[in-house]
Design a protein around this motif. Structure first.
Motif, PDB file in Angstrom:
ATOM      1  N   ALA A   1      -8.185   6.785   1.857  1.00  0.00           N
ATOM      2  CA  ALA A   1      -6.954   7.485   1.613  1.00  0.00           C
ATOM      3  C   ALA A   1      -6.825   8.599   2.159  1.00  0.00           C
ATOM      4  CB  ALA A   1      -7.120   7.501  -0.099  1.00  0.00           C
TER       5      ALA A   1
ATOM      6  N   ASP B   1      10.128  -1.632   2.959  1.00  0.00           N
ATOM      7  CA  ASP B   1       9.668  -0.688   2.761  1.00  0.00           C
ATOM      8  C   ASP B   1      10.963   0.296   1.887  1.00  0.00           C
ATOM      9  OD1 ASP B   1       7.675   1.493   2.471  1.00  0.00           O
ATOM     10  OD2 ASP B   1       8.105   2.336   4.368  1.00  0.00           O
ATOM     11  N   ARG B   2      10.309   1.359   1.042  1.00  0.00           N
ATOM     12  CA  ARG B   2      11.103   2.258   0.411  1.00  0.00           C
ATOM     13  C   ARG B   2      11.978   3.075   1.416  1.00  0.00           C
ATOM     14  NH1 ARG B   2       9.307   7.219   0.026  1.00  0.00           N
ATOM     15  NH2 ARG B   2       6.768   7.584  -0.038  1.00  0.00           N
TER      16      ARG B   2
ATOM     17  N   ARG C   1      12.547   6.339   3.699  1.00  0.00           N
ATOM     18  CA  ARG C   1      11.808   7.432   4.255  1.00  0.00           C
ATOM     19  C   ARG C   1      12.525   8.507   5.038  1.00  0.00           C
ATOM     20  NH1 ARG C   1       6.585   6.279   2.387  1.00  0.00           N
ATOM     21  NH2 ARG C   1       6.141   4.104   2.530  1.00  0.00           N
TER      22      ARG C   1
ATOM     23  N   ASP D   1       4.470  13.795   1.970  1.00  0.00           N
ATOM     24  CA  ASP D   1       5.900  13.119   1.456  1.00  0.00           C
ATOM     25  C   ASP D   1       7.130  14.147   2.071  1.00  0.00           C
ATOM     26  OD1 ASP D   1       4.985  11.209  -0.073  1.00  0.00           O
ATOM     27  OD2 ASP D   1       4.972  12.360  -1.712  1.00  0.00           O
TER      28      ASP D   1
ATOM     29  N   ALA E   1       1.632  -2.124   4.114  1.00  0.00           N
ATOM     30  CA  ALA E   1       2.400  -1.428   2.842  1.00  0.00           C
ATOM     31  C   ALA E   1       1.171  -0.459   1.983  1.00  0.00           C
ATOM     32  CB  ALA E   1       3.070  -2.452   1.936  1.00  0.00           C
ATOM     33  N   THR E   2      -0.047  -1.338   2.027  1.00  0.00           N
ATOM     34  CA  THR E   2      -1.081  -0.647   1.366  1.00  0.00           C
ATOM     35  C   THR E   2      -1.543   0.584   1.908  1.00  0.00           C
ATOM     36  OG1 THR E   2      -1.855  -2.697   0.216  1.00  0.00           O
ATOM     37  CG2 THR E   2      -3.418  -0.918   0.351  1.00  0.00           C
TER      38      THR E   2
ATOM     39  N   PRO F   1      -1.220  12.588   0.886  1.00  0.00           N
ATOM     40  CA  PRO F   1       0.229  12.051   1.186  1.00  0.00           C
ATOM     41  C   PRO F   1       0.837  13.364   1.735  1.00  0.00           C
ATOM     42  CG  PRO F   1      -0.216  12.620  -1.306  1.00  0.00           C
ATOM     43  CD  PRO F   1      -1.209  12.467  -0.585  1.00  0.00           C
TER      44      PRO F   1
ATOM     45  N   TRP G   1       0.451   2.612   3.619  1.00  0.00           N
ATOM     46  CA  TRP G   1       1.336   3.598   3.235  1.00  0.00           C
ATOM     47  C   TRP G   1       1.039   4.118   2.018  1.00  0.00           C
ATOM     48  CZ3 TRP G   1       1.634   3.191   7.907  1.00  0.00           C
ATOM     49  CH2 TRP G   1       2.751   2.576   8.653  1.00  0.00           C
ATOM     50  N   ARG G   2       0.887   3.188   0.961  1.00  0.00           N
ATOM     51  CA  ARG G   2       0.503   3.854  -0.363  1.00  0.00           C
ATOM     52  C   ARG G   2      -0.720   4.862  -0.321  1.00  0.00           C
ATOM     53  NH1 ARG G   2       2.301  -1.222  -1.739  1.00  0.00           N
ATOM     54  NH2 ARG G   2       0.171  -2.127  -1.787  1.00  0.00           N
ATOM     55  N   ARG G   3      -1.624   4.792   0.367  1.00  0.00           N
ATOM     56  CA  ARG G   3      -2.723   5.335   0.592  1.00  0.00           C
ATOM     57  C   ARG G   3      -2.717   6.564   1.493  1.00  0.00           C
ATOM     58  NH1 ARG G   3      -7.265   3.129  -1.380  1.00  0.00           N
ATOM     59  NH2 ARG G   3      -8.606   4.106   0.118  1.00  0.00           N
TER      60      ARG G   3
ATOM     61  N   GLU H   1       1.389  -6.804   3.958  1.00  0.00           N
ATOM     62  CA  GLU H   1       0.799  -6.370   2.728  1.00  0.00           C
ATOM     63  C   GLU H   1      -0.200  -5.032   3.104  1.00  0.00           C
ATOM     64  OE1 GLU H   1      -0.613  -9.472   0.245  1.00  0.00           O
ATOM     65  OE2 GLU H   1       1.358 -10.454   0.106  1.00  0.00           O
TER      66      GLU H   1
END
Length: 379
Positions: free
Chosen positions: A133, A88-89, A91, A138, A49-50, A136, A52-54, A46
Motif C-alpha cells: 500500500a 474507474d471512478r 479522477r 488524492d 483496480a486493487t 493516497p 488504485w485502491r492501495r 481487477e
C-alpha cells in the motif's frame, strides 16, 4: 471445464509460488484453454483496480513494472490500465495526464506463442498481487485544479516551458542553450507570480497536492538529494522511497510543476556535463570509474543545492511573506499526514577528488534560476 476454473487453477499454481516450475504449470493451463483469455484479462483489470485502491497511480504502476520486469510486461500493464479506465471512478487532471502518457506503451509488440504470453501475464500478475500500500495522493475530480479554475491556460504555458527546456538541453551551442533557458525561466517566474497573486486574493481556495517523481538508477541516492534540494527551494517537501524508486513531493500545484521541470532539466544538464568531464579525463590519460561519476554527481548536487537555497533567500518581497508562510504551514501539515515517520540519510561513496571538483564546476555553470523574484506587484 469452465474458464473460471482454468484461471483459478493457473493462479493457484503460479501466483502464490515463486518457482519456475509453478509458473510453467500455470502458463501451460492458460495456453491450453483459449476460452479463458477474456477471464484472464478481466482478472488483470481487477488487479489494477486493487492497486488504485492501495494508493498507486498509472505512472507508479508502469514505473515498478519497468523496474522489476521487462518491456513485454510494461506493454501488458499499459493495456490493462487502459482497459480498466472506463470502469474507474472520476479522477483528477494529473491522473488523466498519466493515462495520456501511456499511449505508446500499449502497442502489440512482438507476437509470441500462447505459452510465452501466459507466462508473461502470470509474472505481471504475481508482481501486482504483491504491491504494498502507498500513501493516497488524492486530487480533485474533473478538469479543474483545486481552486476550481480551468487548467488549460496553465497547460499552454507549461508546454511552452517544456519545449524551451527541451531545446536548451538538446542544442550543442552554449549561447543558444542559455538564451532558451532564460526564456523558460522568465515564463516560470511569470507563472509563479500569477499563482502567488491569486493566493493573496483567495488564500483558502487551494490546498497542497502531491506527486511522485521517479528516482531512477544509477546513483539513486544522489538524485534523490538533488530532488529534495529543488523541492525545498520551490516551497515543497520531498520524501524518498528507496525501495520503490520514487520520491513523493508535496506542495502547491504551480510549485510541483516547477519542481518537475527543473529536476528533469538539471538531471539532463548534469548528465551532459559529466559525459564531457569524463571525456576530458580520458583525453588526459586518466581512466575514470564509477567512483568518479558518483563523486561528480555528489558535488554537483551539493553545489546546486547551495545555489538554489541562496537564490530562494532573497526571492520574495515583504508583501507576499504572510501568504507564503501560510502555504508553507499547509505543505508541512499535508506532509506530516502522509508521512508521520521519516528518516534522514547521508550521501555515500564520495571518494574521487577529481570527480568532486568537476561536479562542482559543472554545478556553477548549471542554469538553476527556475523562477524570478516574487512580488505582489507585477514588474
Amino acid at each position: 471445464m469452465s474458464t473460471s476454473s482454468t484461471v483459478d487453477r493457473a493462479f493457484g499454481a503460479a501466483l502464490y509460488a515463486t518457482t519456475d516450475d509453478a509458473l510453467d504449470t500455470g502458463a501451460s493451463l492458460l495456453a491450453s484453454d483459449p476460452a479463458a483469455d477474456a477471464e484472464l484479462a478481466g482478472r488483470g483489470e481487477e488487479f489494477v483496480a486493487t492497486a488504485w485502491r492501495r494508493g498507486w497511480q498509472p505512472a507508479d504502476l508502469v514505473r515498478i513494472v519497468r523496474r522489476e520486469l521487462d518491456d513485454v510486461h510494461v506493454r501488458l500493464v499499459a493495456v490493462l490500465i487502459h482497459a480498466q479506465a472506463p470502469h474507474d471512478r472520476p479522477r483528477g487532471p494529473r491522473w488523466h495526464a498519466q493515462l495520456g502518457d501511456l499511449g505508446a506503451l500499449g502497442g502489440l509488440g512482438e507476437r509470441t506463442d500462447r505459452f510465452s504470453h501466459a507466462t508473461a501475464v502470470l509474472e505481471l500478475y504475481r508482481l501486482l498481487l504483491r504491491l504494498p500500500a502507498l500513501e493516497p495522493l488524492d486530487e480533485p475530480d474533473g478538469d479543474t485544479g483545486s481552486s476550481g479554475r480551468e487548467r488549460n491556460p496553465e497547460s499552454r504555458t507549461l508546454g511552452r516551458i517544456r519545449a524551451l527546456l527541451a531545446k536548451a538541453e538538446a542544442t550543442g551551442f552554449p549561447e543558444e542553450a542559455e538564451a532558451l533557458t532564460a526564456k523558460a525561466q522568465e515564463l516560470m517566474a511569470r507563472h509563479s507570480v500569477d499563482e502567488a497573486l491569486l493566493a493573496v486574493r483567495a488564500p483558502s481556495a487551494t490546498a497542497p497536492g502531491a506527486c511522485r517523481i521517479g528516482v531512477e538508477p544509477p546513483y539513486e541516492q544522489t538524485k534523490a538529494v538533488l530532488l529534495d534540494a529543488i523541492a525545498t527551494a520551490n516551497h515543497c517537501r520531498a520524501v524518498w522511497n528507496e525501495a520503490l524508486g520514487f520520491s513523493t513531493v508535496v506542495g502547491f500545484a504551480s510549485d510541483l510543476e516547477a519542481v518537475e521541470l527543473l529536476h528533469t532539466s538539471l538531471l539532463v544538464q548534469a548528465g551532459t556535463a559529466m559525459a564531457k568531464a569524463e571525456a576530458a579525463q580520458r583525453a588526459g590519460g586518466r581512466k575514470r570509474t564509477k567512483t568518479f561519476r558518483q563523486s561528480f554527481l555528489a558535488a554537483y548536487v551539493h553545489r546546486v543545492g547551495a545555489r538554489l537555497a541562496a537564490a530562494a533567500e532573497g526571492q520574495v518581497t515583504d508583501d507576499l511573506l504572510p501568504v507564503l508562510a501560510s502555504r508553507d504551514v499547509a505543505v508541512t501539515e499535508r506532509l506530516d499526514r502522509l508521512f508521520p515517520e521519516t528518516t534522514t540519510t547521508r550521501l555515500r561513496g564520495v571518494s574521487d577528488a577529481a570527480g568532486w571538483e568537476e561536479g562542482a564546476r559543472a554545478a556553477d555553470d548549471a542554469q538553476v534560476e527556475a523562477r524570478g523574484r516574487l512580488s505582489g506587484r507585477r514588474p
